[in-house]
Design a protein around this motif. Structure first.
Motif, short mmCIF file in Angstrom:
data_model
loop_
_atom_site.label_atom_id
_atom_site.label_comp_id
_atom_site.label_asym_id
_atom_site.label_seq_id
_atom_site.Cartn_x
_atom_site.Cartn_y
_atom_site.Cartn_z
N THR A 140 41.51 30.67 37.76
CA THR A 140 41.71 32.04 37.27
C THR A 140 43.13 32.56 37.48
O THR A 140 43.32 33.71 37.82
CB THR A 140 40.72 33.05 37.90
OG1 THR A 140 40.94 33.10 39.31
CG2 THR A 140 39.29 32.66 37.63
N LEU A 141 44.10 31.68 37.26
CA LEU A 141 45.49 32.17 37.24
C LEU A 141 45.68 32.98 35.97
O LEU A 141 44.91 32.85 35.01
CB LEU A 141 46.45 30.99 37.26
CG LEU A 141 46.43 30.16 38.55
CD1 LEU A 141 47.38 28.98 38.44
CD2 LEU A 141 46.80 31.01 39.76
N PHE A 142 46.72 33.82 35.96
CA PHE A 142 47.03 34.57 34.74
C PHE A 142 47.91 33.68 33.86
O PHE A 142 49.06 33.40 34.20
CB PHE A 142 47.74 35.88 35.09
CG PHE A 142 46.95 36.74 36.03
CD1 PHE A 142 45.60 37.01 35.78
CD2 PHE A 142 47.53 37.30 37.16
CE1 PHE A 142 44.85 37.80 36.64
CE2 PHE A 142 46.79 38.10 38.02
CZ PHE A 142 45.45 38.35 37.77
N HIS A 153 49.54 33.98 31.15
CA HIS A 153 50.75 34.48 30.48
C HIS A 153 51.87 34.75 31.47
O HIS A 153 52.95 35.18 31.06
CB HIS A 153 50.42 35.76 29.71
CG HIS A 153 49.92 36.85 30.60
ND1 HIS A 153 48.74 36.75 31.30
CD2 HIS A 153 50.44 38.05 30.92
CE1 HIS A 153 48.55 37.85 32.01
NE2 HIS A 153 49.57 38.66 31.79
N LEU A 190 52.56 39.83 41.01
CA LEU A 190 51.93 40.95 40.28
C LEU A 190 51.22 41.93 41.22
O LEU A 190 51.52 43.13 41.22
CB LEU A 190 50.95 40.43 39.23
CG LEU A 190 50.28 41.52 38.38
CD1 LEU A 190 51.30 42.21 37.49
CD2 LEU A 190 49.15 40.96 37.54
N ALA A 191 50.28 41.42 42.00
CA ALA A 191 49.49 42.33 42.84
C ALA A 191 50.33 43.02 43.92
O ALA A 191 50.23 44.24 44.07
CB ALA A 191 48.30 41.59 43.45
N ARG A 238 52.45 45.64 41.95
CA ARG A 238 51.79 46.67 41.16
C ARG A 238 50.69 47.41 41.90
O ARG A 238 50.25 48.46 41.43
CB ARG A 238 51.18 46.06 39.89
CG ARG A 238 52.18 45.42 38.97
CD ARG A 238 53.01 46.45 38.26
NE ARG A 238 54.15 45.81 37.61
CZ ARG A 238 55.17 46.47 37.10
NH1 ARG A 238 55.21 47.78 37.16
NH2 ARG A 238 56.14 45.82 36.54
N SER A 239 50.18 46.84 42.99
CA SER A 239 49.15 47.61 43.68
C SER A 239 49.50 47.87 45.14
O SER A 239 48.83 48.64 45.80
CB SER A 239 47.78 46.94 43.53
OG SER A 239 47.65 45.87 44.42
N LEU A 261 48.74 38.86 49.73
CA LEU A 261 48.26 40.18 50.14
C LEU A 261 47.83 40.22 51.61
O LEU A 261 47.18 41.16 52.04
CB LEU A 261 47.10 40.60 49.23
CG LEU A 261 47.46 40.63 47.74
CD1 LEU A 261 46.23 40.78 46.88
CD2 LEU A 261 48.43 41.76 47.46
N ARG A 299 48.59 32.89 45.82
CA ARG A 299 48.50 34.22 45.23
C ARG A 299 47.63 35.15 46.09
O ARG A 299 47.97 36.30 46.32
CB ARG A 299 47.92 34.12 43.82
CG ARG A 299 47.86 35.45 43.09
CD ARG A 299 47.39 35.28 41.66
NE ARG A 299 45.98 34.90 41.57
CZ ARG A 299 45.30 34.81 40.43
NH1 ARG A 299 45.91 35.07 39.28
NH2 ARG A 299 44.03 34.46 40.43
N ALA A 300 46.52 34.59 46.59
CA ALA A 300 45.64 35.40 47.43
C ALA A 300 46.32 35.72 48.76
O ALA A 300 46.18 36.83 49.29
CB ALA A 300 44.32 34.68 47.67
N MET A 306 40.05 35.91 47.67
CA MET A 306 39.09 34.94 47.16
C MET A 306 39.77 33.95 46.22
O MET A 306 40.65 34.32 45.45
CB MET A 306 37.95 35.66 46.44
CG MET A 306 36.87 34.73 45.91
SD MET A 306 35.34 35.64 45.58
CE MET A 306 34.29 34.32 45.00
N LYS A 318 40.41 45.16 50.09
CA LYS A 318 41.73 44.54 49.90
C LYS A 318 42.08 43.57 51.02
O LYS A 318 43.05 42.82 50.90
CB LYS A 318 42.80 45.63 49.80
CG LYS A 318 42.80 46.30 48.45
CD LYS A 318 43.89 47.34 48.32
CE LYS A 318 43.84 47.97 46.94
NZ LYS A 318 44.71 49.13 46.84
#
Ligand SMILES: Nc1ncnc2c1ncn2[C@@H]1O[C@H](COP(=O)(O)OP(=O)(O)OP(=O)(O)O)[C@@H](O)[C@H]1O
Ligand SMILES: [Mg+2]
Lengths: 221, 251
Positions: free
Chosen positions: B94-96, B98, B107-108, B111-112, B160, B156-157, B88, B84
């Motif tokens: 590779t975006l989501f 929807h 999201l990450a 949710r995680s 985290l 997005r990366a 990358m 984690k």
């Protein structure tokens, strides 16, 4: 022979009642088939050999045999096997739900398979646990991608539902045939029935194209 | 002890061996750029480090922790908590599709990592503003340019707080006029002190951003040096040939 459509007005309430029956069991079968189809599509991607085989046989069987025979089978054989008395309406809903579940599961399965492996890679790179991956990334995309196909299934099922008249269910088609026999004017009455089917089916097919164009823009990013 | 340490890595795809005892180290102040001919295993290396590929042998360590250990038979062992700490970015975003830009970023963490919604959104907005994307938070990926998509993917990366970032040809899919904005974002990250491993075919960018350049061929490191040395005065014939080729193609 002169065509005369005026007499049809006398039968408008009977025809509408037939249409109402058609809409009722088609809607029920669609909703049940949607849920059942989704469950089936998960079964068909299962790694459990038994679940996979049984669900595959089921789906292939219902996709590969005439709906008319499926209807007869549920109508006349199922009550004997299960020793129950089912109303016509219930039998029709069961038969069409089983069929539409099989068709729907294929739409979901194709959608699940169309999601690129890079989406899974992105999930792993973001440390998303498997349940989050399935529920928040894969499932919503699969549903979005399945929508155009699911809508086409709605149109097909609506049209194919006319077959239930063959087992004596008083749907729109059956009512139409009855009137045709009574007044001996099959051309006018069947044309009118076709127009009623068309009046519902055509907007649905247009909706499919519309939704398809819109969704593809969002989903194919 | 090196910050990143790859020891004796073995990677196969079926009967095809990509790495047969590959070693590489990188310090926490480095920005390491990997170059080499197509098919030499640059993407594979980054994917192994991210934990996306099963490796058949060797170890990959971060900050002295061997978090991936290969196994010849059966599954490799993977320490998810260290995994984690690696982020990358991929060639094709590779975006989501929807989720909105904000949804992609949140999201990450939510949710995680159990981050609260408002905290996640605040952090996301801060990052987006930093990358000049503040006004795009509500947009969907399909409404963005390639350059914007890739910057969102980087943001997005970063949500985290990774300790190491991997970039696999992140500008290769972009129209030439959009490459700059993504490269600038990466330069900004570099200046902020983020350790990175970068795969690129753009030798000018490589020279600008790298502190170390590694030339790799057929699953082996042929030459590793500071950018000025490797580009200005390559020691190995194969490095020289490779550079001559790509620089000719680039014109
Ligand atoms: N999933 C896979 N299955 C089988 N072989 C693969 C797979 N992925 C990559 N390979 C093979 O592994 C080798 C290394 O591929 P890789 O993508 O790492 O190269 P690369 O250095 O990134 O090349 P490029 O510069 O073209 O991106 C290639 O020969 C490729 O065909
Ligand atoms: Mg590659």
């Amino acid at each position: 022979m002169a065509l005369d459509f005026a007499f049809l007005l006398d039968f408008r309430w009977v025809l509408l009642k037939g249409l109402w029956t058609t809409l009722q069991f088609v809607t029920l079968a669609l909703v049940i088939g949607l849920v059942w189809g989704f469950v089936l599509s998960l079964f068909r991607t299962s790694s459990n050999w038994v679940i996979y085989s049984l669900s595959t046989i089921y789906v292939e069987f219902f996709r590969g045999t005439p709906v008319l025979i499926q209807l007869f089978w549920i109508f006349f054989c199922l009550p004997l096997f299960l020793d129950v008395n089912l109303s016509d309406f219930t039998s029709v809903v069961i038969a069409l739900s089983l069929y539409s579940g099989a068709i729907t599961s294929e739409s979901f399965r194709a959608a699940l398979k169309s999601i690129e492996s890079s989406q899974h890679d992105a999930c792993i790179a973001l440390g998303l646990p498997p349940t989050v991956r399935t529920l928040f990334v894969i499932l919503p995309q699969a549903v979005l991608r399945a929508i155009p196909n699911l809508l086409s299934n709605v149109v097909s099922l609506f049209k194919e539902s006319a077959l239930v008249s063959a087992v004596g269910m008083a749907d729109l088609m059956y009512v139409g045939q009855n009137i045709a026999n009574n007044v001996a004017r099959p051309v006018e009455i069947l044309t009118a029935v076709a127009l009623i089917y068309f009046a519902i089916g055509f907007p649905l097919t247009r909706a499919v194209s519309f939704v398809e164009a819109r969704l593809l823009k969002v989903v194919k990013a | 002890m090196a910050f990143v340490e790859i020891n004796n890595l073995i990677k196969r795809y079926g009967s095809l061996t990509i790495f047969d005892g590959f070693d590489l180290t990188m310090s926490s102040t480095d920005r390491l750029v990997l170059i080499g001919p197509s098919g030499c295993g640059k993407s594979t290396l980054l994917r192994c480090m991210m934990g996306l590929e099963d490796i058949a042998g060797g170890t990959i360590s971060l900050g002295g922790d061997p978090y991936i250990t290969g196994a010849e038979r059966g599954k490799m062992t993977l320490d998810k908590t260290v995994q984690k700490e690696v982020g990358m970015v991929f060639q094709h975003y590779t975006l989501f599709p929807h989720l909105s830009v904000l949804g992609n970023l949140c999201l990450a963490p939510m949710r995680s990592r159990g981050m609260g919604k408002s905290d996640a959104q605040d952090k996301a907005m801060e990052l987006l503003k930093r990358f000049g994307l503040g006004d795009r938070a509500k947009f969907y990926p399909s409404q963005l340019s390639g350059g914007q998509k890739q910057r969102v993917a980087i943001a997005r990366a970063l949500m985290l707080d990774p300790k190491l970032m991997l970039f696999d040809e992140v500008t290769s899919a972009l129209d030439p006029e959009l490459v700059k904005e993504v490269e600038q974002t990466m330069m900004e990250l570099a200046e902020a002190g983020m350790p990175m491993m970068i795969v690129t075919h753009d030798m000018h960018f490589a020279r600008n951003i790298a502190t170390q350049v590694v030339f790799q061929e057929r699953g082996k490191v042929i030459e590793a040096a500071a950018p000025n040395d490797l580009f200005g005065n390559p020691k190995q014939d194969r490095t020289r040939d490779f550079l001559k080729n790509v620089l000719n193609i680039e014109g």
